[in-house]
Design a protein around this motif. Structure first.
Motif, PDB file in Angstrom:
ATOM      1  N   THR A 183       0.857  -1.187   0.000  1.00  0.00           N
ATOM      2  CA  THR A 183       0.000   0.000   0.000  1.00  0.00           C
ATOM      3  C   THR A 183       0.895   1.239   0.000  1.00  0.00           C
ATOM      4  O   THR A 183       1.681   1.440   0.933  1.00  0.00           O
ATOM      5  N   SER A 184       0.778   2.058  -1.048  1.00  0.00           N
ATOM      6  CA  SER A 184       1.690   3.198  -1.195  1.00  0.00           C
ATOM      7  C   SER A 184       1.586   4.180  -0.018  1.00  0.00           C
ATOM      8  O   SER A 184       2.582   4.780   0.380  1.00  0.00           O
ATOM      9  N   SER A 185       0.376   4.325   0.542  1.00  0.00           N
ATOM     10  CA  SER A 185       0.213   5.241   1.685  1.00  0.00           C
ATOM     11  C   SER A 185       0.992   4.751   2.902  1.00  0.00           C
ATOM     12  O   SER A 185       1.494   5.561   3.690  1.00  0.00           O
ATOM     13  N   MET A 188       3.324  19.126   8.892  1.00  0.00           N
ATOM     14  CA  MET A 188       2.404  18.851   7.776  1.00  0.00           C
ATOM     15  C   MET A 188       2.687  17.482   7.156  1.00  0.00           C
ATOM     16  O   MET A 188       1.762  16.782   6.739  1.00  0.00           O
ATOM     17  N   THR A 196       1.121  15.064   9.423  1.00  0.00           N
ATOM     18  CA  THR A 196      -0.337  15.142   9.278  1.00  0.00           C
ATOM     19  C   THR A 196      -0.790  14.352   8.058  1.00  0.00           C
ATOM     20  O   THR A 196      -1.760  13.587   8.123  1.00  0.00           O
ATOM     21  N   SER A 197      -0.088  14.540   6.921  1.00  0.00           N
ATOM     22  CA  SER A 197      -0.514  13.853   5.698  1.00  0.00           C
ATOM     23  C   SER A 197      -0.323  12.344   5.832  1.00  0.00           C
ATOM     24  O   SER A 197      -1.172  11.569   5.381  1.00  0.00           O
ATOM     25  N   ALA A 221      -3.133  11.074   8.096  1.00  0.00           N
ATOM     26  CA  ALA A 221      -4.456  11.154   7.444  1.00  0.00           C
ATOM     27  C   ALA A 221      -4.612  10.071   6.380  1.00  0.00           C
ATOM     28  O   ALA A 221      -5.639   9.393   6.321  1.00  0.00           O
ATOM     29  N   ALA A 222      -3.585   9.895   5.532  1.00  0.00           N
ATOM     30  CA  ALA A 222      -3.685   8.898   4.454  1.00  0.00           C
ATOM     31  C   ALA A 222      -3.773   7.491   5.042  1.00  0.00           C
ATOM     32  O   ALA A 222      -4.617   6.679   4.618  1.00  0.00           O
ATOM     33  N   ALA A 237      -7.185   6.967   6.716  1.00  0.00           N
ATOM     34  CA  ALA A 237      -8.280   6.738   5.755  1.00  0.00           C
ATOM     35  C   ALA A 237      -8.285   5.285   5.294  1.00  0.00           C
ATOM     36  O   ALA A 237      -9.348   4.647   5.200  1.00  0.00           O
ATOM     37  N   LEU A 238      -7.095   4.728   5.015  1.00  0.00           N
ATOM     38  CA  LEU A 238      -7.024   3.344   4.539  1.00  0.00           C
ATOM     39  C   LEU A 238      -7.283   2.333   5.663  1.00  0.00           C
ATOM     40  O   LEU A 238      -7.841   1.265   5.421  1.00  0.00           O
ATOM     41  N   GLU A 276      -9.324   2.838   8.167  1.00  0.00           N
ATOM     42  CA  GLU A 276     -10.779   2.851   8.357  1.00  0.00           C
ATOM     43  C   GLU A 276     -11.444   1.979   7.293  1.00  0.00           C
ATOM     44  O   GLU A 276     -12.391   1.232   7.576  1.00  0.00           O
ATOM     45  N   LEU A 277     -10.915   2.047   6.077  1.00  0.00           N
ATOM     46  CA  LEU A 277     -11.449   1.237   4.977  1.00  0.00           C
ATOM     47  C   LEU A 277     -11.208  -0.247   5.243  1.00  0.00           C
ATOM     48  O   LEU A 277     -12.088  -1.080   5.010  1.00  0.00           O
ATOM     49  N   GLY A 278     -10.001  -0.568   5.751  1.00  0.00           N
ATOM     50  CA  GLY A 278      -9.688  -1.965   6.053  1.00  0.00           C
ATOM     51  C   GLY A 278     -10.592  -2.516   7.145  1.00  0.00           C
ATOM     52  O   GLY A 278     -10.942  -3.692   7.144  1.00  0.00           O
ATOM     53  N   LEU A 334       2.817  13.740  16.266  1.00  0.00           N
ATOM     54  CA  LEU A 334       2.215  14.944  15.679  1.00  0.00           C
ATOM     55  C   LEU A 334       1.744  15.915  16.761  1.00  0.00           C
ATOM     56  O   LEU A 334       1.963  17.134  16.664  1.00  0.00           O
TER      57      LEU A 334
END
Lengths: 160, 160
Positions: B48-50, B90, B93-94, B97-98, B101-102, B104-106, B140
């Motif tokens: 997974t690139s993120s 930042m 943060t990124s 966040a990325a 998001a993944l 949560e999807l998993g 963070l």
């Protein structure tokens, strides 16, 4: 010179407000229904929590950018703006990163997780999301410009 | 008082370095192979690139936190640190966040996109990712603390 720089920052904040407003509107109006092998697929931004967060974050950034314009530069609160600018910059960063991660997944999928790419079926929706992402990214870049201008003016590290 | 505050920031930077290093290591060592209805599923962060971005971002933040400790507070470059702190904040943060998001999807999947939740099958991998996320989030938060301390000291908006 100082007046010209202040006018520049005023314009940058207006551009940031416009870019983030357009990002929120483009994402919020993204909607597509398509048929795929007799199976109807509906794509809405509300179906993905990161996209909902993206709309909220950009709407907040847009409203904040306009609000800050009302604070006179002579006010002592104008120096607090650097802290709120950083928070808004981080909010935009997280929205762009989360949406970017899911857009990449929609485009390329992840075969190891069994998640298929879906942008071939909902092409228009993916274009909307990509447009919104670009606008938010422009807004974020403008915020970075504003922040580094503030650091230069307030802290002036290399020319004390 | 100023000396105690400087010692505090020194400790915070050490904690930030530790938290982001642990986040990078926990994510980089996440690996699980499982069988599901006779079908073998392998989960690695490299797929997974993120997650790869997460490891790189946290490694950079950790290295940077240690490097900054070497800059003497009397150096004029120490005032530039506020700008690099914002950039590292930042970046973290990124990454959070990325990855968030993944994750949560998993965990929950997205039935509208036809993406099934996979954390039921690769429970240990998901726990690793969640642990790494928590560590990065702590890093963070420490960065935000350091930044707001810097704003207070350098700009001192309410007590001119």
């Amino acid at each position: 010179m100082a007046k010209a720089l202040r006018a520049c920052v005023f314009l940058l904040r207006l551009f940031a407000a416009a870019a983030t407003l357009v990002a929120a509107v483009v994402m919020a109006t993204s909607h597509e229904t398509t048929s795929y092998f007799g199976f109807t697929m509906e794509a809405k931004f509300q179906y993905t929590s990161s996209f909902v967060f993206f709309v909220i974050a950009n709407a907040i950034a847009s409203g904040y950018s306009l609000l800050v314009l009302l604070i006179p530069s002579t006010s002592s609160f104008s120096r607090l703006v650097i802290a709120t600018d950083v928070i808004i910059g981080m909010l935009l960063t997280s929205a762009v990163a989360a949406t970017g991660a899911l857009s990449e997944l929609g485009k390329n999928g992840n075969q190891h997780a069994g998640w298929l790419p879906i942008c071939g079926q909902i092409h228009e929706f993916c274009n909307h999301v990509m447009g919104a992402l670009i606008c938010a990214f422009v807004g974020l870049l403008i915020y970075l410009l504003i922040l580094f201008h503030t650091f230069y003016v307030v802290i002036n590290p290399l020319f004390p």
